[in-house]
Design a protein around this motif. Structure first.
Motif, PDB file in Angstrom:
ATOM      1  N   ARG A 101       0.854  -1.191   0.000  1.00 47.20           N
ATOM      2  CA  ARG A 101       0.000   0.000   0.000  1.00 47.20           C
ATOM      3  C   ARG A 101       0.892   1.243   0.000  1.00 47.20           C
ATOM      4  O   ARG A 101       1.774   1.388   0.851  1.00 47.20           O
ATOM      5  N   TYR A 102       0.631   2.117  -0.982  1.00 49.91           N
ATOM      6  CA  TYR A 102       1.436   3.327  -1.123  1.00 49.91           C
ATOM      7  C   TYR A 102       0.503   4.507  -1.388  1.00 49.91           C
ATOM      8  O   TYR A 102      -0.282   4.482  -2.345  1.00 49.91           O
ATOM      9  N   GLN A 103       0.552   5.500  -0.548  1.00 49.05           N
ATOM     10  CA  GLN A 103      -0.274   6.713  -0.665  1.00 49.05           C
ATOM     11  C   GLN A 103      -1.744   6.354  -0.895  1.00 49.05           C
ATOM     12  O   GLN A 103      -2.367   6.764  -1.879  1.00 49.05           O
ATOM     13  N   ASP A 104      -2.277   5.559   0.016  1.00 49.30           N
ATOM     14  CA  ASP A 104      -3.703   5.204   0.048  1.00 49.30           C
ATOM     15  C   ASP A 104      -4.158   4.337  -1.127  1.00 49.30           C
ATOM     16  O   ASP A 104      -5.357   4.230  -1.391  1.00 49.30           O
ATOM     17  N   THR A 105      -3.233   3.710  -1.815  1.00 50.99           N
ATOM     18  CA  THR A 105      -3.593   2.840  -2.934  1.00 50.99           C
ATOM     19  C   THR A 105      -2.930   1.486  -2.757  1.00 50.99           C
ATOM     20  O   THR A 105      -1.756   1.405  -2.374  1.00 50.99           O
ATOM     21  N   LEU A 106      -3.684   0.435  -3.041  1.00 47.28           N
ATOM     22  CA  LEU A 106      -3.183  -0.931  -2.942  1.00 47.28           C
ATOM     23  C   LEU A 106      -2.701  -1.399  -4.307  1.00 47.28           C
ATOM     24  O   LEU A 106      -3.422  -1.322  -5.296  1.00 47.28           O
ATOM     25  N   TYR A 107      -1.458  -1.883  -4.349  1.00 51.60           N
ATOM     26  CA  TYR A 107      -0.872  -2.443  -5.558  1.00 51.60           C
ATOM     27  C   TYR A 107      -0.509  -3.897  -5.275  1.00 51.60           C
ATOM     28  O   TYR A 107      -0.185  -4.257  -4.143  1.00 51.60           O
ATOM     29  N   GLY A 108      -0.525  -4.727  -6.308  1.00 48.96           N
ATOM     30  CA  GLY A 108      -0.213  -6.128  -6.054  1.00 48.96           C
ATOM     31  C   GLY A 108       0.071  -6.906  -7.312  1.00 48.96           C
ATOM     32  O   GLY A 108      -0.106  -6.421  -8.436  1.00 48.96           O
ATOM     33  N   VAL A 125       4.470   1.419  -8.330  1.00 46.14           N
ATOM     34  CA  VAL A 125       3.527   2.290  -7.632  1.00 46.14           C
ATOM     35  C   VAL A 125       3.650   3.694  -8.203  1.00 46.14           C
ATOM     36  O   VAL A 125       4.598   4.008  -8.933  1.00 46.14           O
ATOM     37  N   TYR A 126       2.658   4.537  -7.859  1.00 49.80           N
ATOM     38  CA  TYR A 126       2.627   5.892  -8.401  1.00 49.80           C
ATOM     39  C   TYR A 126       2.185   6.852  -7.309  1.00 49.80           C
ATOM     40  O   TYR A 126       1.425   6.479  -6.404  1.00 49.80           O
ATOM     41  N   ASP A 127       2.644   8.091  -7.438  1.00 48.39           N
ATOM     42  CA  ASP A 127       2.175   9.123  -6.522  1.00 48.39           C
ATOM     43  C   ASP A 127       0.704   9.412  -6.790  1.00 48.39           C
ATOM     44  O   ASP A 127       0.208   9.229  -7.904  1.00 48.39           O
ATOM     45  N   ALA A 128       0.004   9.877  -5.765  1.00 47.13           N
ATOM     46  CA  ALA A 128      -1.447  10.071  -5.849  1.00 47.13           C
ATOM     47  C   ALA A 128      -1.804  11.471  -6.327  1.00 47.13           C
ATOM     48  O   ALA A 128      -1.113  12.454  -6.015  1.00 47.13           O
ATOM     49  N   VAL A 129      -2.875  11.535  -7.112  1.00 47.84           N
ATOM     50  CA  VAL A 129      -3.513  12.799  -7.459  1.00 47.84           C
ATOM     51  C   VAL A 129      -4.997  12.664  -7.161  1.00 47.84           C
ATOM     52  O   VAL A 129      -5.541  11.562  -7.179  1.00 47.84           O
ATOM     53  N   TYR A 130      -5.660  13.782  -6.913  1.00 39.43           N
ATOM     54  CA  TYR A 130      -7.058  13.745  -6.490  1.00 39.43           C
ATOM     55  C   TYR A 130      -7.980  14.459  -7.473  1.00 39.43           C
ATOM     56  O   TYR A 130      -9.176  14.564  -7.232  1.00 39.43           O
ATOM     57  N   GLU A 131      -7.430  14.931  -8.582  1.00 40.87           N
ATOM     58  CA  GLU A 131      -8.239  15.597  -9.593  1.00 40.87           C
ATOM     59  C   GLU A 131      -8.719  14.591 -10.626  1.00 40.87           C
ATOM     60  O   GLU A 131      -7.928  13.779 -11.132  1.00 40.87           O
ATOM     61  N   GLN A 132      -9.992  14.649 -10.984  1.00 45.09           N
ATOM     62  CA  GLN A 132     -10.569  13.700 -11.932  1.00 45.09           C
ATOM     63  C   GLN A 132     -10.174  13.983 -13.381  1.00 45.09           C
ATOM     64  O   GLN A 132     -10.545  13.215 -14.280  1.00 45.09           O
ATOM     65  N   ASP A 133      -9.402  15.049 -13.610  1.00 47.19           N
ATOM     66  CA  ASP A 133      -9.008  15.367 -14.976  1.00 47.19           C
ATOM     67  C   ASP A 133      -8.158  14.271 -15.607  1.00 47.19           C
ATOM     68  O   ASP A 133      -8.088  14.166 -16.843  1.00 47.19           O
ATOM     69  N   VAL A 134      -7.503  13.446 -14.789  1.00 46.84           N
ATOM     70  CA  VAL A 134      -6.647  12.397 -15.343  1.00 46.84           C
ATOM     71  C   VAL A 134      -7.459  11.184 -15.780  1.00 46.84           C
ATOM     72  O   VAL A 134      -6.913  10.258 -16.378  1.00 46.84           O
ATOM     73  N   ILE A 135      -8.762  11.177 -15.473  1.00 43.58           N
ATOM     74  CA  ILE A 135      -9.627  10.042 -15.790  1.00 43.58           C
ATOM     75  C   ILE A 135     -10.498  10.369 -16.995  1.00 43.58           C
ATOM     76  O   ILE A 135     -11.056  11.452 -17.100  1.00 43.58           O
ATOM     77  N   ARG A 136     -10.612   9.410 -17.895  1.00 47.29           N
ATOM     78  CA  ARG A 136     -11.546   9.507 -19.010  1.00 47.29           C
ATOM     79  C   ARG A 136     -12.057   8.107 -19.332  1.00 47.29           C
ATOM     80  O   ARG A 136     -11.520   7.108 -18.849  1.00 47.29           O
ATOM     81  N   VAL A 137     -13.112   8.060 -20.136  1.00 50.53           N
ATOM     82  CA  VAL A 137     -13.649   6.774 -20.590  1.00 50.53           C
ATOM     83  C   VAL A 137     -13.184   6.566 -22.024  1.00 50.53           C
ATOM     84  O   VAL A 137     -13.499   7.359 -22.917  1.00 50.53           O
ATOM     85  N   GLY A 138     -12.419   5.486 -22.228  1.00 49.46           N
ATOM     86  CA  GLY A 138     -11.952   5.208 -23.578  1.00 49.46           C
ATOM     87  C   GLY A 138     -13.048   4.671 -24.474  1.00 49.46           C
ATOM     88  O   GLY A 138     -13.223   5.110 -25.603  1.00 49.46           O
ATOM     89  N   SER A 139     -13.812   3.724 -23.956  1.00 51.91           N
ATOM     90  CA  SER A 139     -14.926   3.165 -24.725  1.00 51.91           C
ATOM     91  C   SER A 139     -16.032   2.776 -23.760  1.00 51.91           C
ATOM     92  O   SER A 139     -15.773   2.391 -22.621  1.00 51.91           O
ATOM     93  N   ALA A 140     -17.254   2.891 -24.250  1.00 54.48           N
ATOM     94  CA  ALA A 140     -18.431   2.498 -23.480  1.00 54.48           C
ATOM     95  C   ALA A 140     -19.338   1.672 -24.378  1.00 54.48           C
ATOM     96  O   ALA A 140     -19.603   2.054 -25.522  1.00 54.48           O
ATOM     97  N   SER A 141     -19.782   0.543 -23.857  1.00 56.30           N
ATOM     98  CA  SER A 141     -20.684  -0.330 -24.602  1.00 56.30           C
ATOM     99  C   SER A 141     -21.927  -0.579 -23.769  1.00 56.30           C
ATOM    100  O   SER A 141     -21.838  -0.843 -22.565  1.00 56.30           O
ATOM    101  N   LEU A 142     -23.082  -0.498 -24.415  1.00 55.58           N
ATOM    102  CA  LEU A 142     -24.373  -0.686 -23.751  1.00 55.58           C
ATOM    103  C   LEU A 142     -25.190  -1.678 -24.557  1.00 55.58           C
ATOM    104  O   LEU A 142     -25.442  -1.470 -25.747  1.00 55.58           O
ATOM    105  N   VAL A 171      -6.826   9.021  -6.865  1.00 57.70           N
ATOM    106  CA  VAL A 171      -7.345   8.563  -5.583  1.00 57.70           C
ATOM    107  C   VAL A 171      -8.576   9.390  -5.261  1.00 57.70           C
ATOM    108  O   VAL A 171      -8.511  10.628  -5.257  1.00 57.70           O
ATOM    109  N   PRO A 172      -9.728   8.756  -5.021  1.00 61.19           N
ATOM    110  CA  PRO A 172     -10.936   9.516  -4.684  1.00 61.19           C
ATOM    111  C   PRO A 172     -10.696  10.376  -3.457  1.00 61.19           C
ATOM    112  O   PRO A 172     -10.130   9.928  -2.455  1.00 61.19           O
ATOM    113  N   GLY A 173     -11.120  11.643  -3.551  1.00 67.38           N
ATOM    114  CA  GLY A 173     -10.921  12.570  -2.451  1.00 67.38           C
ATOM    115  C   GLY A 173     -12.031  12.492  -1.430  1.00 67.38           C
ATOM    116  O   GLY A 173     -12.863  11.579  -1.427  1.00 67.38           O
TER     117      GLY A 173
END
Length: 346
Positions: A101-108, A125-142, A171-173
């Motif tokens: 566990r590193y900066q509130d995230t579990l790796y394994g 492991v990676y350092d944590a960020v709390y902004e959602q700008d780094v997240i996107r949806v690449g593809s969505a299927s319904l 990391v969710p804030g």
């Protein structure tokens, strides 16, 4: 003078050979056990973020999970981020894995001991960020998989590929539901089931949907969920929100289930999947926060027999008679009106 002779029993040659073979077999087994029973698992923790934090002194856990048992060992990384677990007795009934566990995230990572000590394990492991700008949806299927005439519900399956292109882990804030990885559901949705490989993730219900409470490291991560939602009549409008946008969107349904239409993203085209005809609507470049509506028509209508069956199946015994009586009285209304009109005309 008496002479004494020692008389030995005569042993056959095959019996001697069998005894020697048994001794050699036991010796080989003991030797093999001595070689494979005590193993080591080693590796290192590496930080993949630029200007990264230290990985010295991290607690690394070796997990040993059986069907009904669990055990673990813990060690600490050295000045180079390396770790080692010694004196491990391999058990083929167990599954082995290493986590940190590193900066509130579990790796394994999973490790295999079936062929002896595994090669060194590297966990990034990676350092944590709390902004959602780094997240996107690449593809969505319904997929609208089925429409139940009796329950008046549509069964849906969604697969969302969440992408983190950065060198940091999201990391969710603590900013409430809006800071979580959220997914919308239609009104009245039920039977939600979610599957994700994000380590340590939990699922919670939020307003108009659910949220994944878990960190998102760099890379692509599939989240799949199924549910059913109610409809009333032969047509309904399905609304979908995209808080993280989507590079591409696919909407499908078998031809015999319902008919798709959308003025926003275009008309469906026919496709065949596994010799089964489908309708497919595709679009791309969906902006963050956009909402899309899809019209579903040709939905099966429930009949009086379906309502009776549903009442018999779902109603409790003490409410069964009133429910059937209400349905029966409702069915008699048209006949009563026709009879009244006939008497008036007479």
């Amino acid at each position: 003078m008496k002479r004494y002779f020692m008389v030995c029993p005569r042993i056959s040659r095959p019996l001697i050979l069998l005894a020697v073979a048994c001794v050699l077999s036991v010796a080989a087994h003991v030797h093999a056990t001595a070689q494979t029973s005590l193993l080591s698992v080693s590796g290192e923790i590496v930080n993949g973020s630029p200007d990264s934090g230290s990985v010295v002194g991290l607690a690394v856990t070796l997990h040993m999970q059986g069907e009904t048992t669990y055990d673990n060992k813990v060690t600490i990384t050295d000045n180079d981020g390396r770790f080692i677990f010694n004196d491990i007795v391999y058990d083929p009934t167990l599954v082995y894995g290493v986590s940190v566990r590193y900066q509130d995230t579990l790796y394994g990572a999973e490790v295999s001991l079936a062929n002896g000590a595994p090669p060194p394990v590297t966990i990034e492991v990676y350092d944590a960020v709390y902004e959602q700008d780094v997240i996107r949806v690449g593809s969505a299927s319904l997929l609208f998989a089925d429409a139940d005439r009796v329950t008046q519900t549509v069964s849906a399956l969604e697969i969302v590929k969440v992408v983190n292109d950065s060198d940091f882990t999201f990391v969710p804030g603590s900013g409430g539901p809006m800071s979580l990885l959220r997914f919308g559901l239609p009104p009245g949705a039920e039977g939600l089931q979610v599957d994700t490989r994000l380590l340590g993730a939990d699922i919670v219900q939020v307003d108009r949907g659910f949220a994944v409470i878990g960190s998102v490291p760099p890379g692509e991560h599939d989240i799949m969920f199924t549910y059913a939602f109610p409809y009333d009549g032969a047509e309904t409008t399905f609304t979908k929100n995209f808080p993280f946008g989507a590079d591409s969107l696919r909407i499908l349904s078998p031809n015999e289930v319902l008919t798709l239409a959308s003025e926003e993203i275009g008309a469906p085209e026919p496709v065949t999947i596994g010799e089964r005809p489908y309708q497919l609507i595709e679009t791309s470049g969906i902006e963050r926060g956009r909402r899309i509506e899809v019209q579903l028509s040709g939905l099966p209508r429930t009949t009086l027999a379906d309502r009776v069956q549903s009442a018999v199946t779902n109603a409790r015994y003490e409410y069964l008679a009133p429910a059937l009586l209400a349905i029966f009285l409702t069915a008699l209304i048209p006949f009563a009106v026709i009879r009244h009109r006939a008497n008036m005309s007479g």
